[in-house]
Design an enzyme around this catalytic site. Sequence first.
Site, short mmCIF file in Angstrom:
data_model
loop_
_atom_site.label_atom_id
_atom_site.label_comp_id
_atom_site.label_asym_id
_atom_site.label_seq_id
_atom_site.Cartn_x
_atom_site.Cartn_y
_atom_site.Cartn_z
CB ALA A 176 -0.94 0.00 1.20
CG ASP A 177 3.14 2.57 3.44
OD1 ASP A 177 2.22 3.41 3.48
OD2 ASP A 177 3.59 2.01 4.45
CB ALA A 178 5.87 0.22 -2.09
#
Length: 402
Positions: A176-178
């Site tokens: 999700a972050d990347a």
Amino acid sequence: MPPSPTPPSDKRGPLSGVTVVALEQAVSAPMCTRVLCDFGARVIKVENPEGGDSARHIDDVVNGLAAHFVWVNRGKESVTLDLKSRAGMAILHRLLQRADVLVSNLTPGTTAKLGIAPDDLATRHPDLIAVEIDGYGQGGPLSHKRAYDLLVQAESGVCAITGHPGAPAKPGPPIADASTGLYTALSIVALLYGGERRGSRGGAVAVSLFDTMTELMGYPLTYTRHSGVEQQPIGMGSPAVAPYGAHRTADGQTVVLGTTNDREWQRFARDLLHRPDLADDERLRTNPGRVEHRELLDAAVGEWCAGHDLAYVQRRADEAGIGNSRYNTPGEVLTHPHLAARDRWRRVDTPGGPVPALLPPPVISGYDPPMGAVPALGEHTAQVLAELGLSDAELAVLRGGT
């Protein structure tokens, strides 16, 4: 083989001349700005004098530094400013006056409190591209919530299609972050390019982790909407195709084999398994049928793999034109011969000494990514603020006494 030093580049990066100011924490925004840095942009990371980016303190395994921080912060310049002070905010605005992009992923509402929300910046810095990354986007019942990678993966359904039935799991990497960081970097490049074409820059970008993950959930959401069926996770396999999964070999290794179309299935059955009976089975002629009879196929493939060692299975699969791979642990990937043969490792400086780091994925002809050092907290404060004409006394105040 030791990692190679970063060779001098004989070509400016495609984003050379672009300056990015980052108010960032954790992974999503730092991933975005590191990608821009890899392409040659200058990234000035503005951090709180009291500890800086929270990711600096997750662990200390990289010569006293945190693995997350080392991963997504190379090549940046760290400047410490107390943004709760009027003087600190004045200096931030002076930095923004010279910048092309501001990237932030502060907690919901923080940029508005600081007076640097996109609407504020559109008035004060009309040529600046203002970028905000948040958890859930604006205008919804979850917009106020803090969001971390796992929380968003759970909320968006990702964990429900990972793992095994009744045992959901978070995918290992912080996807999700990347992924949000990558979508954001792409958006910034699009606005920069569009500004060059129009002769003027500026604009606002908002990217949320939740919207990114629901986008990546495109296949399962589409399937469920139109079939009414919620496909169940099957570990190292896919509910969409069969045969496709992991199997133990005679020498105790794990091979991953799979087909993605009916022609491949015919080669898989006839040339690899030597099972013409399966190839001729009308139930298995198309992928939907093979998915329905997955257990039968898994048993047949598993039995064949169990009778041969990994090298034989992969050699025969390659000869038959069947996709295959070896299941590796992170420790095995560190010494992966494919990375070594292609010289993918470089040495990157850090406050704790040089460490190996992988080159970024894009290979651009004539351009070597800078692979700059991981900054110590506030390492570049004096240098960067001196460019604005500040005296040593003013620098001491603006650094919050650090």
